[in-house]
Motif scaffolding. Structure first.
Motif, PDB file in Angstrom:
ATOM      1  N   ASN A   1     -11.655  -1.690   1.916  1.00 31.01           N
ATOM      2  CA  ASN A   1     -11.736  -0.265   2.263  1.00 31.01           C
ATOM      3  C   ASN A   1     -11.004   0.576   1.226  1.00 31.01           C
ATOM      4  OD1 ASN A   1     -13.177  -0.609   4.603  1.00 31.01           O
ATOM      5  ND2 ASN A   1     -11.380  -0.664   5.949  1.00 31.01           N
ATOM      6  N   CYS A   2     -10.112  -0.065   0.447  1.00 31.53           N
ATOM      7  CA  CYS A   2      -9.349   0.640  -0.604  1.00 31.53           C
ATOM      8  C   CYS A   2     -10.325   1.406  -1.499  1.00 31.53           C
ATOM      9  CB  CYS A   2      -8.554  -0.391  -1.415  1.00 31.53           C
ATOM     10  SG  CYS A   2      -7.948   0.230  -3.001  1.00 31.53           S
ATOM     11  N   ALA A   3     -10.004   2.696  -1.707  1.00 35.50           N
ATOM     12  CA  ALA A   3     -10.894   3.541  -2.506  1.00 35.50           C
ATOM     13  C   ALA A   3     -10.669   3.353  -4.013  1.00 35.50           C
ATOM     14  CB  ALA A   3     -10.680   5.003  -2.122  1.00 35.50           C
ATOM     15  N   GLY A   4      -9.676   2.557  -4.374  1.00 32.54           N
ATOM     16  CA  GLY A   4      -9.456   2.234  -5.781  1.00 32.54           C
ATOM     17  C   GLY A   4      -8.909   3.386  -6.603  1.00 32.54           C
ATOM     18  N   CYS A   5      -8.063   4.211  -5.982  1.00 34.39           N
ATOM     19  CA  CYS A   5      -7.512   5.355  -6.732  1.00 34.39           C
ATOM     20  C   CYS A   5      -6.503   4.890  -7.786  1.00 34.39           C
ATOM     21  CB  CYS A   5      -6.873   6.354  -5.776  1.00 34.39           C
ATOM     22  SG  CYS A   5      -5.282   5.810  -5.131  1.00 34.39           S
ATOM     23  N   GLY A   6      -5.943   3.706  -7.608  1.00 30.93           N
ATOM     24  CA  GLY A   6      -5.035   3.154  -8.610  1.00 30.93           C
ATOM     25  C   GLY A   6      -3.594   3.598  -8.470  1.00 30.93           C
ATOM     26  N   ARG A   7      -3.274   4.311  -7.377  1.00 28.87           N
ATOM     27  CA  ARG A   7      -1.875   4.734  -7.213  1.00 28.87           C
ATOM     28  C   ARG A   7      -0.989   3.578  -6.746  1.00 28.87           C
ATOM     29  NH1 ARG A   7      -0.814   9.034  -3.495  1.00 28.87           N
ATOM     30  NH2 ARG A   7      -2.561   8.262  -2.275  1.00 28.87           N
ATOM     31  N   CYS A   8      -1.592   2.524  -6.234  1.00 27.29           N
ATOM     32  CA  CYS A   8      -0.803   1.331  -5.893  1.00 27.29           C
ATOM     33  C   CYS A   8      -1.553   0.087  -6.369  1.00 27.29           C
ATOM     34  CB  CYS A   8      -0.468   1.275  -4.400  1.00 27.29           C
ATOM     35  SG  CYS A   8      -1.820   0.741  -3.343  1.00 27.29           S
ATOM     36  N   GLU A   9      -0.898  -1.069  -6.230  1.00 28.92           N
ATOM     37  CA  GLU A   9      -1.450  -2.300  -6.823  1.00 28.92           C
ATOM     38  C   GLU A   9      -2.580  -2.918  -6.002  1.00 28.92           C
ATOM     39  OE1 GLU A   9       2.396  -3.825  -6.874  1.00 28.92           O
ATOM     40  OE2 GLU A   9       2.721  -3.494  -8.997  1.00 28.92           O
ATOM     41  N   ILE A  10      -2.843  -2.358  -4.825  1.00 26.82           N
ATOM     42  CA  ILE A  10      -3.928  -2.910  -4.007  1.00 26.82           C
ATOM     43  C   ILE A  10      -5.235  -2.887  -4.807  1.00 26.82           C
ATOM     44  CG2 ILE A  10      -5.317  -2.570  -1.907  1.00 26.82           C
ATOM     45  CD1 ILE A  10      -2.516  -3.621  -1.276  1.00 26.82           C
ATOM     46  N   LYS A  11      -5.429  -1.829  -5.562  1.00 26.00           N
ATOM     47  CA  LYS A  11      -6.647  -1.715  -6.378  1.00 26.00           C
ATOM     48  C   LYS A  11      -6.784  -2.911  -7.333  1.00 26.00           C
ATOM     49  CE  LYS A  11      -8.762   0.871 -10.043  1.00 26.00           C
ATOM     50  NZ  LYS A  11      -8.377   0.907 -11.418  1.00 26.00           N
ATOM     51  N   ASP A  12      -5.693  -3.250  -8.028  1.00 25.32           N
ATOM     52  CA  ASP A  12      -5.741  -4.371  -8.986  1.00 25.32           C
ATOM     53  C   ASP A  12      -6.061  -5.685  -8.289  1.00 25.32           C
ATOM     54  OD1 ASP A  12      -4.915  -2.614 -11.004  1.00 25.32           O
ATOM     55  OD2 ASP A  12      -2.843  -2.816 -10.366  1.00 25.32           O
TER      56      ASP A  12
ATOM     57  N   GLN B   1       0.856  -1.200   0.000  1.00 19.91           N
ATOM     58  CA  GLN B   1       0.000   0.000   0.000  1.00 19.91           C
ATOM     59  C   GLN B   1       0.890   1.247   0.000  1.00 19.91           C
ATOM     60  OE1 GLN B   1      -2.245   0.689   3.625  1.00 19.91           O
ATOM     61  NE2 GLN B   1      -3.756   1.930   2.551  1.00 19.91           N
ATOM     62  N   LEU B   2       0.497   2.248  -0.780  1.00 23.72           N
ATOM     63  CA  LEU B   2       1.274   3.487  -0.839  1.00 23.72           C
ATOM     64  C   LEU B   2       1.361   4.106   0.559  1.00 23.72           C
ATOM     65  CD1 LEU B   2       2.422   4.465  -3.537  1.00 23.72           C
ATOM     66  CD2 LEU B   2       0.692   6.250  -3.530  1.00 23.72           C
ATOM     67  N   SER B   3       2.556   4.542   0.929  1.00 22.21           N
ATOM     68  CA  SER B   3       2.766   4.986   2.315  1.00 22.21           C
ATOM     69  C   SER B   3       1.912   6.201   2.681  1.00 22.21           C
ATOM     70  CB  SER B   3       4.239   5.301   2.543  1.00 22.21           C
ATOM     71  OG  SER B   3       4.612   6.378   1.712  1.00 22.21           O
ATOM     72  N   ASP B   4       1.574   7.052   1.707  1.00 19.58           N
ATOM     73  CA  ASP B   4       0.796   8.245   2.066  1.00 19.58           C
ATOM     74  C   ASP B   4      -0.723   8.019   1.941  1.00 19.58           C
ATOM     75  OD1 ASP B   4       0.359   8.300  -0.629  1.00 19.58           O
ATOM     76  OD2 ASP B   4       1.340  10.225  -0.996  1.00 19.58           O
ATOM     77  N   CYS B   5      -1.112   6.788   1.739  1.00 18.06           N
ATOM     78  CA  CYS B   5      -2.555   6.473   1.722  1.00 18.06           C
ATOM     79  C   CYS B   5      -2.986   6.206   3.157  1.00 18.06           C
ATOM     80  CB  CYS B   5      -2.814   5.254   0.847  1.00 18.06           C
ATOM     81  SG  CYS B   5      -4.535   4.702   0.937  1.00 18.06           S
ATOM     82  N   ASN B   6      -3.969   6.958   3.636  1.00 23.53           N
ATOM     83  CA  ASN B   6      -4.371   6.840   5.048  1.00 23.53           C
ATOM     84  C   ASN B   6      -5.493   5.839   5.280  1.00 23.53           C
ATOM     85  OD1 ASN B   6      -2.506   8.753   5.911  1.00 23.53           O
ATOM     86  ND2 ASN B   6      -3.855  10.431   5.252  1.00 23.53           N
TER      87      ASN B   6
HETATM   88  S1  SF4 Z   1      -5.172   1.970  -4.600  1.00 22.74           S
HETATM   89 FE1  SF4 Z   1      -6.244   1.826  -2.616  1.00 22.74          FE
HETATM   90  S2  SF4 Z   1      -4.656   1.343  -1.107  1.00 22.74           S
HETATM   91 FE2  SF4 Z   1      -3.602   2.078  -2.970  1.00 22.74          FE
HETATM   92  S3  SF4 Z   1      -3.292   4.279  -2.609  1.00 22.74           S
HETATM   93 FE3  SF4 Z   1      -5.259   4.049  -3.728  1.00 22.74          FE
HETATM   94  S4  SF4 Z   1      -6.847   3.916  -2.124  1.00 22.74           S
HETATM   95 FE4  SF4 Z   1      -4.846   3.577  -1.121  1.00 22.74          FE
END
Ligand code: SF4
Length: 179
Positions: free
Chosen positions: A78-89, A64-69
């Protein structure tokens, strides 16, 4: 012929500890030995296909991106799916394929998740240290370990090759092609 599962047990429980002693004596980088364990484990798993859809996908918190709270440890969705990290995928793949997906902040939580979800196979992404101990602890459960990439150093904004994870999904369940 010795079965691959038994061979894996012998390698993990008997050969690997000897490799560690050998590595300590000859000052071989421990991470290299851990990586060998992961590679050999994955090869042995692939010689004995286990098809199941009761799969658990375990990811490290540092993906998870370190600046994602947003707190995703107990509920990755809970991931908002912004796509800045791979958690969304990964949440998208898990939802599509009906996989259990957990983000673990360390080995202890990962073990707790395995006990709670009782999967028939695991795909785990982590560093060499966590993967090697997790593979040994969860034996005889089939597990494919994928080492994370650490462009900014350990435990910080790590990444993983999503194709390697898809490949493991295809292997275990033959469902990854849909992802
Ligand atoms: S994809 Fe999800 S976990 Fe990753 S930075 Fe965005 S909201 Fe946070």
């Amino acid at each position: 012929m010795i079965r691959a599962g038994l061979l894996r047990g012998i390698f993990l429980k008997a050969v690997y500890p000897l490799m560690l002693v050998f590595g300590w004596l000859f000052r071989i980088d421990k991470e290299k030995i851990q990586r060998t364990l992961i590679d050999v484990n994955n090869r042995l798993i692939r010689t004995n296909p286990k098809h199941t859809k009761k799969l658990l996908l375990l990811l490290p918190h540092c993906l998870q991106l370190s600046d994602c709270n947003i707190k995703i440890t107990y509920n990755v969705y809970n991931c908002a799916g912004c796509g800045r990290c791979e958690i969304k995928d990964f949440t998208a793949i898990a939802q599509e394929l009906g996989l259990e997906l957990f983000v673990a902040t360390g080995g202890t939580i990962a073990r707790r998740v395995v006990e709670k979800t009782r999967p028939e196979a695991i795909i785990a992404v982590a560093c060499e240290r966590d993967l090697s101990s997790g593979i040994i602890d969860t034996y005889p459960l089939p597990i494919i370990g994928i080492v994370n990439e650490r462009p900014f150093g350990p435990c910080f904004n790590t990444r993983v090759d999503i194709n390697k994870v898809r490949d493991a999904l295809v292997f275990f369940a033959g469902i990854g092609e849909k992802a």
